[in-house]
Design a protein around this motif. Sequence first.
Motif, short mmCIF file in Angstrom:
data_model
loop_
_atom_site.label_atom_id
_atom_site.label_comp_id
_atom_site.label_asym_id
_atom_site.label_seq_id
_atom_site.Cartn_x
_atom_site.Cartn_y
_atom_site.Cartn_z
N GLY A 1 1.22 -1.11 0.06
CA GLY A 1 0.06 0.29 0.08
C GLY A 1 1.46 1.61 0.03
N TYR A 2 -0.20 2.14 -0.19
CA TYR A 2 0.71 3.83 -0.15
C TYR A 2 0.10 4.86 -0.10
CZ TYR A 2 -0.60 4.72 -4.96
OH TYR A 2 -1.10 5.76 -6.02
N PHE A 3 0.44 5.43 0.35
CA PHE A 3 -0.25 7.07 -0.22
C PHE A 3 0.68 8.91 -0.22
CE2 PHE A 3 -3.16 5.13 3.09
CZ PHE A 3 -4.28 5.56 2.26
N GLN A 4 0.44 8.66 -1.26
CA GLN A 4 0.98 9.92 -1.36
C GLN A 4 0.38 11.21 -1.21
OE1 GLN A 4 1.40 12.22 -5.29
NE2 GLN A 4 2.38 9.98 -5.63
N VAL A 5 0.85 11.66 -0.31
CA VAL A 5 0.41 13.11 -0.02
C VAL A 5 0.99 14.37 -0.82
CG1 VAL A 5 -0.23 15.20 2.26
CG2 VAL A 5 0.39 11.99 2.42
N GLN A 6 0.14 15.08 -1.73
CA GLN A 6 1.34 16.46 -2.32
C GLN A 6 0.15 17.53 -1.58
OE1 GLN A 6 -0.90 16.35 -6.24
NE2 GLN A 6 -0.83 13.98 -6.53
N GLY A 7 1.49 18.39 -1.05
CA GLY A 7 0.44 19.51 -0.52
C GLY A 7 1.49 20.59 -0.72
N THR A 8 1.28 21.61 0.36
CA THR A 8 2.12 23.35 0.13
C THR A 8 2.78 22.99 2.01
OG1 THR A 8 0.10 24.22 -1.15
CG2 THR A 8 2.01 25.96 0.03
N ALA A 9 4.43 23.31 1.52
CA ALA A 9 4.74 23.72 2.93
C ALA A 9 5.32 24.92 3.57
CB ALA A 9 6.30 22.78 2.62
N THR A 10 4.83 24.57 4.73
CA THR A 10 4.99 26.33 5.16
C THR A 10 6.57 25.74 6.13
OG1 THR A 10 3.60 26.01 7.33
CG2 THR A 10 2.92 27.01 5.61
N VAL A 11 7.23 26.83 6.55
CA VAL A 11 8.86 26.41 7.67
C VAL A 11 8.13 28.16 8.52
CG1 VAL A 11 9.85 25.57 5.51
CG2 VAL A 11 10.36 27.96 6.42
N SER A 12 9.05 27.30 9.28
CA SER A 12 9.67 28.03 10.75
C SER A 12 10.50 27.42 11.38
CB SER A 12 7.99 27.45 11.97
OG SER A 12 8.37 28.20 13.23
N GLU A 13 11.13 28.87 11.81
CA GLU A 13 12.62 28.00 12.05
C GLU A 13 12.71 29.45 14.35
OE1 GLU A 13 16.08 29.97 10.55
OE2 GLU A 13 14.67 31.28 8.82
N ASP A 14 11.12 29.00 14.98
CA ASP A 14 10.88 29.00 16.16
C ASP A 14 12.32 27.77 16.91
OD1 ASP A 14 9.00 28.39 18.95
OD2 ASP A 14 9.40 30.62 18.52
N PRO A 15 12.35 28.33 18.10
CA PRO A 15 13.00 27.50 18.52
C PRO A 15 12.71 26.22 19.37
CG PRO A 15 13.67 29.64 19.04
CD PRO A 15 13.11 29.72 18.04
N ALA A 16 11.63 27.30 20.34
CA ALA A 16 10.98 25.93 21.01
C ALA A 16 9.94 24.87 19.77
CB ALA A 16 9.79 26.73 21.63
N GLU A 17 9.82 25.11 18.38
CA GLU A 17 8.99 24.21 17.81
C GLU A 17 9.95 23.32 17.47
OE1 GLU A 17 5.29 24.53 14.92
OE2 GLU A 17 7.05 26.34 14.29
N LEU A 18 10.70 24.02 16.94
CA LEU A 18 12.18 23.37 16.34
C LEU A 18 12.20 21.47 17.68
CD1 LEU A 18 14.55 25.51 14.95
CD2 LEU A 18 13.79 23.35 14.49
N LEU A 19 12.85 22.14 18.55
CA LEU A 19 12.30 21.06 20.32
C LEU A 19 11.96 20.41 20.57
CD1 LEU A 19 14.92 20.20 22.39
CD2 LEU A 19 13.38 21.76 23.70
N ARG A 20 10.26 21.02 19.95
CA ARG A 20 9.59 20.55 20.54
C ARG A 20 9.35 18.96 19.48
NH1 ARG A 20 4.73 19.83 18.70
NH2 ARG A 20 4.37 21.57 17.13
N THR A 21 9.08 19.58 17.82
CA THR A 21 8.95 18.35 17.13
C THR A 21 9.99 17.59 17.22
OG1 THR A 21 9.03 20.27 15.41
CG2 THR A 21 7.35 20.24 15.37
#
Length: 141
Positions: A77-97
């Motif tokens: 099986g497979y799923f292909q997800v096509q989409g639009t990306a956003t980016v963040s450099e927020d230090p807290a979000e980086l560490l959490r993710t």
Amino acid sequence: MASLSDPQVREFLSHGTRTGKLAFVATDGRPVINPVWFILEGDELVFNTGKDTAKGRAIRRDPRVALCVDLEQPPYGYFQVQGTATVSEDPAELLRTATAIAARYMGPDRAEEFGKRNGVPGELVVRVRPTKILGGADMTA
């Protein structure tokens, strides 16, 4: 068309440690595919990558991406997800993710270690909002 709100799609994408294969376009127009570790958060796929990597540069230049996740044994099986990306450099979000992604792929015992290693300046949090999802969980049916 499938969506991330479909329980079958969510289960398939979040099951175990399947890697995503991220497709993007290089500056010279070549298609490129790189593996990524990812998690689902709400209606987005989330991964981290270096700001100055091929992935990071390509996404900041053109946010259109595709990510394919597959099952390599029966029932295939497979799923292909096509989409639009956003980016963040927020230090807290980086560490959490980075920590959440590490928990999925390295296990809870090593999540903090890998989170601290990967959630640092120079990295990006990439969120892919799907515009189209193709595929299925059972290609033998």
